[in-house]
Every structure is written in C-alpha cells, then in structure tokens.
Write an enzyme that holds these catalytic residues in place. Structure first.
Site, PDB file in Angstrom:
ATOM      1  N   HIS A 161       0.856  -1.183   0.000  1.00 52.38           N
ATOM      2  CA  HIS A 161       0.000   0.000   0.000  1.00 52.38           C
ATOM      3  C   HIS A 161       0.890   1.230   0.000  1.00 52.38           C
ATOM      4  O   HIS A 161       1.931   1.274   0.675  1.00 52.38           O
ATOM      5  CB  HIS A 161      -0.916   0.004   1.225  1.00 52.38           C
ATOM      6  CG  HIS A 161      -2.006   1.019   1.138  1.00 52.38           C
ATOM      7  ND1 HIS A 161      -1.863   2.309   1.595  1.00 52.38           N
ATOM      8  CD2 HIS A 161      -3.271   0.945   0.619  1.00 52.38           C
ATOM      9  CE1 HIS A 161      -2.993   2.982   1.384  1.00 52.38           C
ATOM     10  NE2 HIS A 161      -3.853   2.179   0.794  1.00 52.38           N
ATOM     11  N   HIS A 162       0.506   2.249  -0.778  1.00 51.21           N
ATOM     12  CA  HIS A 162       1.368   3.426  -0.957  1.00 51.21           C
ATOM     13  C   HIS A 162       1.607   4.177   0.347  1.00 51.21           C
ATOM     14  O   HIS A 162       2.571   4.941   0.472  1.00 51.21           O
ATOM     15  CB  HIS A 162       0.747   4.371  -1.989  1.00 51.21           C
ATOM     16  CG  HIS A 162       1.750   5.104  -2.822  1.00 51.21           C
ATOM     17  ND1 HIS A 162       2.836   5.765  -2.280  1.00 51.21           N
ATOM     18  CD2 HIS A 162       1.841   5.294  -4.166  1.00 51.21           C
ATOM     19  CE1 HIS A 162       3.539   6.324  -3.237  1.00 51.21           C
ATOM     20  NE2 HIS A 162       2.977   6.049  -4.396  1.00 51.21           N
ATOM     21  N   SER A 163       0.771   3.986   1.351  1.00 45.15           N
ATOM     22  CA  SER A 163       0.994   4.651   2.638  1.00 45.15           C
ATOM     23  C   SER A 163       2.259   4.149   3.330  1.00 45.15           C
ATOM     24  O   SER A 163       2.802   4.826   4.209  1.00 45.15           O
ATOM     25  CB  SER A 163      -0.216   4.445   3.557  1.00 45.15           C
ATOM     26  OG  SER A 163      -0.432   3.053   3.785  1.00 45.15           O
TER      27      SER A 163
END
Length: 487
Positions: free
Chosen positions: A154-156
C-alpha cells in the site's frame, strides 16, 4: 487456468481505544492521504527470477530482512476515535503475507497467466487487519524466467523509491554475494547544484512561479485534450500490466533525457496510429495538450543509501533520516505531441523542459502546499483537489535507475525487475527502470480505454532504437570532427 486467490476487500480500519498499543506513531499527512477515496494506491514490484523459487528459503530471508530494514512492514495502520491514524506494532505472521498458489503445469501460456495474475491483483485490496503488504510467488517457467514473485505494498507504507530500494537492500551482487548492489543515485542530489548554477535567481523564481501557476490552473479548470489515452476518472478499475525490455548498449548521452524523449516520441507514434495515421502520414490533431504527472524525489539523495542500513536506526528512518516513507511530490511535465523529422528533436525538446523543471522549486513548493492545505482544510478536501489535478492530466510517468550489476534477491538470481502502481484514475501509467545493461518499460493501463498496450510497447521500443541510433551517430560525428581539428 488457475484463478488468482481472492483477497479480502478493503474494510473500515479498526478503531482502538486511545492509549492502546506500544510505541505508537502518527501517520504522516502524505501516508494518511493514501487512505482517501481516489488515492487508495498500491505499488507493484514484479521480480523475474532465473531459477525456481525455493519458498522456504525465500520466506525465511524475507522475514529477517524486510522487517529489520523497515518496522512499518510489521505495523498496523489504526484509526483512532478522534479520526487520526497511527502506526501500531504487531506480531507479523509471514504466512499471511506470502501467497503461493497451486499452478496448472499444463497451462497454455505461462506468460499470459503471469500477466493475468498481476492484472487480477489490481481488482483487490489488502485487509487493514494486517500490515498492508504481501508477496505472490508464482513458480512457473516463462519465456524469460524460471519463477516470478510479485510484491505489493500500500502506498501509505512509502513511495516507489523507498520500497524498491527496501527490496534492493535485501539483495546482493551475483558477482560478490556479500556485497550490496551499486545504485547510481547514491550521492548528493544534483538538483540543488543545478539550481545554484542556473543563470540567475530570478530565472529560478520565474520557473517556479510559472510552474505553480499551471498547477493552480489545473486544479481550477485547465484540462488536457481528450485523446485515446485519456478518459473521465473512474475509481478501482482493474489494470493490465505489460513489460518491454530493451538493451541500453553504449548510449553516449544522459540516459534520463533519452528516456523522456523516447516516451514523448512513443506517445506520438501511438496516438498517430489511433487517429488513423501512418509512418509518413500525420493524423494527430494540432496543439494537443498532453501532460504527465512526474514523481519528483525530495530526498537529499536521489536513492536510498542501502549501505547504511542497520537495525539500530531502521525505526527512525521515516522521520530522522527521511529514507523511507513518502518523500516525493508530483510536477507537471507537458509533452510536445507532433511529428519531428529528426528523432533527436524529441530528446532536445524534453531536455529543455526538464532543465526548467530542475531549475525551479516546483516539487518542494507543491509538497509544502499540500501539507499546508491538509493542516488548514483537512485530508478529505486535499484529496479532492489532488484528484482533480490527476483527472485533468493524461498519465503518470516515473523513471528510476536500478542496480548497475546483476543481483540476487533472497538467494535467487534476478532476471528483471518491473515496478508499477494501481489505484489511480488515469488510464495510463509508464514506469521506466534500468537494471544491469537493460531498460524496462512497464505499462499499466485501463484496458477499456487502452485496449492495445502491447502496441504502445512496440512504439516505445521503436522510438528507443531510433533515438539510440541517432544519439550514437551524432556522438561519433562529433568525435571525428574533434579529431580533424586536432589538439
């Protein structure tokens, strides 16, 4: 064909009572932003292996190296009652993060199966009840590999530079199993040097003001021309990922300028075909506005320095060292979509524009304004503004240098690496990564808008070969002229 194992859809993030969990840390504004509607983005990293993947060895090294280098991979992202989100360490069960499907040994086309498998991943999300990453091991022989592993983050958890370099930090040179790979970006960023050497501070300020004005106009109303590459934004549409590798050979010119020139030339070729044109017959409408969102690295170094990794400082990388996390901003780069007689005109054209971008503070200012906007007006409104900017441009583009020699990952020799993303609303993403003596174009498309991504790969490959030949001929002519003039 064996179906991709189903994964749980993204659910509401679990809410804990205030005070629960040890060593909690807040998510950065940029990490929090990637949980908003329209920004729920995942990073994909495909590694083709030269050998069959030993799952037990792979999992053992994965558990030791990944969590040691980045504690975020063993942390939950938890929403508190006040709406904030925090990292909470948890016990990592590696079996929940490694997917090894049973594959049909008699499948008709293993290359098509891998492509379909990765495409099916873009239809799913990782459940927030566990750390937001996984890896899929596909032990089937393809035309270029003996096995394939697909990492998904996930890009987070971080931007593409930090996560790809996290994986490279777990790799070693094939020629020296004890040595880390050589990354060409492991030095002080040349951005500030270029700015300092630019003609005058006035020009730097002028470039910055013009760039920020274009960003503002795009947020308000300025749209790219509707073309076969652009569509109205739709969320959560599946993607098709296709790859094309070319030989770098002996390019006697700045590789970055060549790559961006290749992309501009390839986009023209593709659009001309879609409009019904041919090699010597231009059908592309005049004055097309076509812009790319380009990831701009804000770190002091152009890449993560894997040589300094140690467990003692890994937990503070996001804040103190700035090596992990999301440390990028997006800048808008216009492409000149028109026929050019000399292939090198595309390189010269984009080089001029890239020099203006590098001789400005657009990336730093955009990052500052996003954080200020979040602080003043909140995450949700900031996400809506960024979504408007994205929907009014045509594509995302990223170019990242990789290892300069062949590497092994978790004791498995790597044939190629290919990063990409899904979750954006634009129909086209182009990622370019170098590895050893090759350059790989990774195309991510919405098939309903771009049904023929292989044709786009053909156009990029043809443009690369033409520009590469022209570059080498031009350099050879200069050398001959220099010899004629003498010392």
């Amino acid at each position: 064909m064996t179906k991709t194992p189903s994964l749980n859809p993204l659910t509401k993030i679990q809410t804990f009572k205030e005070g629960e969990g040890d060593h909690e840390q807040p998510l950065s504004p940029m990490a929090r932003l990637f949980h908003e509607s329209g920004a729920n983005v995942y990073i994909i990293a495909i590694f083709g292996m030269k050998t069959f993947i030993n799952v037990d060895v792979f999992k053992a090294d994965l558990l030791v190296n990944m969590t040691k280098n980045n504690p975020r991979l063993s942390s939950l992202q938890v929403e508190k009652q006040n709406g904030s989100m925090r990292w909470i360490p948890t016990h990592l069960n590696i079996d929940n993060h490694v997917v090894v499907p049973d594959l049909d040994t008699n499948m008709e086309s293993s290359d098509k199966f891998i492509e379909d498998y990765v495409s099916n991943l873009s239809k799913s999300r990782i459940d927030n009840s566990q750390p937001l990453w996984d890896v899929h091991i596909l032990n089937t022989k393809t035309s270029s590999t003996q096995g394939t592993c697909v990492f998904r983050f996930h890009h987070s958890l971080g931007d593409g530079i930090s996560l790809i370099n996290l994986l490279l930090a777990c790799s070693r040179k094939v020629s020296d199993p004890e040595a880390l790979p050589t990354l060409p970006g492991n030095k002080v960023s040349s951005h500030r040097i270029r700015v300092a050497r630019f003609r005058s501070l006035f020009m730097v300020l002028w470039n910055t003001i013009v760039s920020l004005l274009m960003v503002l106009l795009t947020a308000l109303f300025l749209r790219d021309t509707d073309t076969p590459l652009k569509r109205s934004p739709f969320e959560n549409r599946p993607r098709r990922f296709v790859l094309r590798s070319v030989s770098l050979g002996d390019i006697k010119m700045t590789v970055n300028d060549v790559i961006v020139g290749v992309v501009q030339s390839g986009l023209y070729r593709y659009l001309n075909r879609r409009y019904g044109g041919g090699e010597n017959n231009n059908k592309v409408p005049k004055n097309i506005r076509l812009r790319a969102n380009i990831a701009f690295n804000l770190r002091a170094s152009t890449q993560v320095d894997v040589s300094v990794l140690s467990p003692s400082c890994a937990s503070s990388f996001d804040t103190r060292h700035g090596r992990w996390g999301n440390k990028v901003a997006c800048v808008l780069l216009p492409f000149n979509i028109r026929p050019m007689k000399d292939p090198l005109e595309h390189v010269r054209d984009v080089k001029t524009m890239m020099q203006r971008k590098k001789a400005s503070f657009e990336g730093f200012c955009v990052s500052f304004l996003i954080k200020l906007f979040i602080k003043l007006f909140g995450i949700k409104l900031a996400a809506k503004i960024l979504k408007k900017i994205e929907s009014r441009t045509t594509l995302w583009f990223s170019n990242m240098p990789g290892p300069q020699e062949e590497i092994s990952l978790f004791k498995h020799e790597v044939a190629f690496l290919a990063p990409s993303c899904y979750g954006q609303s634009t129909a086209l993403l182009i990622h370019v990564v170098s590895y050893f003596d090759k350059l790989t174009f990774v195309i991510s498309v919405d098939e309903e808008i771009i049904p023929d991504p292989q044709n786009l790969c053909d156009d990029l490959q043809q443009s690369f070969e033409l520009i590469k030949t022209s570059v080498n001929i031009s350099c050879q002519m200069r050398l001959e002229l220099a010899k004629e003039k003498g010392p």
